[in-house]
Write an enzyme that holds these catalytic residues in place. Structure first.
Site, PDB file in Angstrom:
ATOM      1  CG  ASP A 191      -2.256   0.568   0.757  1.00  0.00           C
ATOM      2  OD1 ASP A 191      -2.552   1.356  -0.026  1.00  0.00           O
ATOM      3  OD2 ASP A 191      -3.270   0.224   1.649  1.00  0.00           O
ATOM      4  CD1 TRP A 234      -4.998   3.326  -3.670  1.00  0.00           C
ATOM      5  CD2 TRP A 234      -3.944   5.224  -2.702  1.00  0.00           C
ATOM      6  NE1 TRP A 234      -4.627   3.092  -2.257  1.00  0.00           N
ATOM      7  CE2 TRP A 234      -3.880   4.171  -1.734  1.00  0.00           C
ATOM      8  CE3 TRP A 234      -3.247   6.297  -2.401  1.00  0.00           C
ATOM      9  CZ2 TRP A 234      -3.673   4.623  -0.495  1.00  0.00           C
ATOM     10  CZ3 TRP A 234      -2.720   6.395  -1.301  1.00  0.00           C
ATOM     11  CH2 TRP A 234      -2.993   5.438  -0.140  1.00  0.00           C
ATOM     12  N   GLY A 235      -3.265   4.201  -8.545  1.00  0.00           N
ATOM     13  CA  GLY A 235      -2.822   4.758  -9.978  1.00  0.00           C
ATOM     14  C   GLY A 235      -2.098   6.111  -9.908  1.00  0.00           C
ATOM     15  CG  ASP A 255      -9.585   2.487  -0.880  1.00  0.00           C
ATOM     16  OD1 ASP A 255      -8.592   2.002  -1.746  1.00  0.00           O
ATOM     17  OD2 ASP A 255      -9.563   2.362   0.272  1.00  0.00           O
TER      18      ASP A 255
HETATM   19  C1  GLA Z   1      -5.884   1.393   1.193  1.00  0.00           C
HETATM   20  C2  GLA Z   1      -6.289   0.404   0.245  1.00  0.00           C
HETATM   21  C3  GLA Z   1      -7.388  -0.605   0.473  1.00  0.00           C
HETATM   22  C4  GLA Z   1      -7.239  -1.337   1.885  1.00  0.00           C
HETATM   23  C5  GLA Z   1      -6.829  -0.327   2.959  1.00  0.00           C
HETATM   24  C6  GLA Z   1      -6.501  -0.763   4.282  1.00  0.00           C
HETATM   25  O1  GLA Z   1      -7.076   2.300   1.687  1.00  0.00           O
HETATM   26  O2  GLA Z   1      -6.365   1.116  -1.055  1.00  0.00           O
HETATM   27  O3  GLA Z   1      -7.283  -1.595  -0.647  1.00  0.00           O
HETATM   28  O4  GLA Z   1      -5.912  -2.068   1.668  1.00  0.00           O
HETATM   29  O5  GLA Z   1      -5.934   0.755   2.562  1.00  0.00           O
HETATM   30  O6  GLA Z   1      -6.146  -0.026   5.279  1.00  0.00           O
END
Ligand code: GLA
Length: 475
Positions: A191, A234-235, A255
């Site tokens: 992440d 996230w791109g 998300d």
């Molecule tokens: C981010 C990611 C999600 C998830 C959360 C966990 O928002 O984009 O897919 O993994 O963190 O905290």
């Protein structure tokens, strides 16, 4: 062009491995290292002499060609349904549901943890520790998942902390990767929260992710364990341009949410970057929301169809204990899954016409509607009705580059599982439901009937010419 890895290098074929063969049992030789890992090392790794060499010379290539992640990962991730409310019992129960419902049988063979599995603090030697109450033994967890027939996935973050505030792996990359390996994990989602200051990192986004890609290459060299590596940033930083050089998939957007506007918005983002996806590296449209929220049956079908046909990972993210048979049937559409897991074509379908908007229009509410791509068994067509009312959706066959001029096509409907006649020159999907989808497989059925006028179709019409020079342009 895809170049296959050296013969014998592949540790696992994502859909063919039998857990009963002992693949997942720990080898007696090295605790926590699976026997097959000891056997299969990349020749390229063997020639890299030192860790420094791995870090500085073409390490991304080493990580990329680790032989796993050829096809989209299919499986489960608990985040969308449970967020931080997870524990070993829930995860194992989920895996049991996956098996009981026949989801493992149709290819969903990963069970992945997301955030919140760790203690908030590392040990004095910097080790990350799993939550002593909720995940008392990660080895016990992965042993159970493996015994049930699943690969096991874990989650970390490229910064100081995960998005829920647990330890991130920045400056602990190799240490954490070795820990995850020793716990028996096969997959890592990585992440993008808690990014270190520029004067600490001095690497930027690509470098931040390269660090873990390198660490996984070192783990592969040391232990033989080859992780599937899933980027989640996230791109940002046009990841579709560089993600394939150090990972197997990369999120392209923020998300996902369990509602149609989120699905439409992600489809819009994906529509412009489909060329980035192929074997071993793919756009990740985020985990599935089927079973969550208030999707209509047709919206859920559109969500699943798009994710599968753009060759995104298919990670179920709902509470399986309360999944309806209708939603389960969507997840188990084997004709759709077969395209996602196509062994001959790794590419995504792409829009050939945006539809109600001019081509290449960016519109998160009304994304591209007319898509196609090649597959092992024919040309795939996906038509999305983005409107709030039913629509007839018409296309000329040669709008798709995967259609041959002068041929006719048998039309297979991948949702009704019926053969819907033969299309000559064009096809209309009648009454596509609001936010619904038509998924068709067009299979060559020989020459079209003789004498059809005009003698050329589609763009070719403006240059349509007889052998003697007579022009039929726009006739
Ligand atoms: C981010 C990611 C999600 C998830 C959360 C966990 O928002 O984009 O897919 O993994 O963190 O905290």
């Amino acid at each position: 062009m895809f170049v296959p890895p050296p013969k014998g290098f592949l540790r696992r074929a994502a859909t063919t491995r039998s857990p009963q063969t002992g693949i997942f049992s720990s080898g007696a030789e090295v605790p926590g290292v699976r026997r097959d890992h000891l056997l299969e090392m990349a020749p390229s790794l063997k020639t890299v002499g030192t860790v420094i060499g791995v870090l500085s010379a073409a390490s991304s290539v080493i990580a990329l060609t680790n032989g796993v992640g050829k096809l989209p990962v299919m499986g489960y991730n608990a985040w969308n349904a449970f967020a931080c409310n997870v524990n070993e019992t829930l995860i194992v129960q989920t895996a049991q549901y996956m098996k009981e419902y026949g989801l493992l049988d149709v290819g969903y063979n990963h069970v992945n943890l997301d955030d919140c599995w760790a203690m908030k603090n590392r040990t004095s030697t910097g080790e990350v520790v799993s939550d002593t109450t909720r995940f008392p033994s990660m080895n016990n967890l992965t042993d159970q998942l493996h015994a049930l027939g699943f690969y096991a996935g874990i989650y970390s973050d490229s910064g100081w902390f995960t998005c829920a505030g647990y330890p991130g792996s920045f400056m602990h990359e190799e240490q954490d990767a070795l820990t995850f390996q020793s716990w028996g994990f096969d997959f890592l989602k990585y992440d993008n929260c808690a990014i270190p200051f520029d004067d600490v990192i001095r690497e930027g986004m690509v470098g931040k992710y390269q660090r873990m890609s390198d660490a996984l290459a070192i783990v592969a060299e040391k232990t033989g364990t080859t992780f599937v590596f899933s980027l989640c940033q996230w791109g940002w930083s046009q990841v579709w341009l560089w993600g394939a050089s150090l990972s197997h998939s990369w999120r392209i957007d923020g998300d996902i949410g369990p509602y149609w506007t989120s699905i439409a918005s992600i489809i819009n983002s994906a529509s412009f970057i489909t060329q980035a996806t192929n074997y071993y590296g793919r756009n990740d449209l985020d985990m599935l929301e089927i079973g969550n929220g208030n999707f209509t049956y047709d919206e859920a079908k559109t969500h699943f169809t798009t994710w599968a046909l753009v060759k995104a990972p298919l990670l179920i993210g709902t509470n399986l204990a309360s999944l309806t048979s209708e939603m389960l049937s969507i997840l188990k559409n084997t004709e759709i899954i077969a395209i996602n897991q196509d062994p001959v074509y790794g590419t995504s379908i792409s829009p050939f016409r945006w539809g109600i908007n001019a081509d290449w229009t960016y519109n998160a509410t009304f994304p591209a509607q007319y898509w196609s791509g090649p597959s092992e068994n024919g040309t795939v067509i996906m038509l999305i009705n983005t409107l709030d009312e039913p629509a007839d959706m018409f296309f000329n066959l040669t709008e798709s580059p995967w259609i041959r001029a002068g041929r006719q096509y048998a039309v297979r409907d991948l949702w009704t599982h019926t053969n819907n006649g033969t299309a000559v020159r064009n096809f209309t999907a009648v009454g596509v439901a609001p936010h619904g989808v038509a998924a068709l497989l067009l299979q060559d059925a020989g020459n079209e009937p003789a004498g059809i006028m005009p003698p050329c179709a589609g763009e070719a019409l403006s240059q349509c010419t007889a052998e003697n020079g007579t022009s039929y342009a726009n006739s």
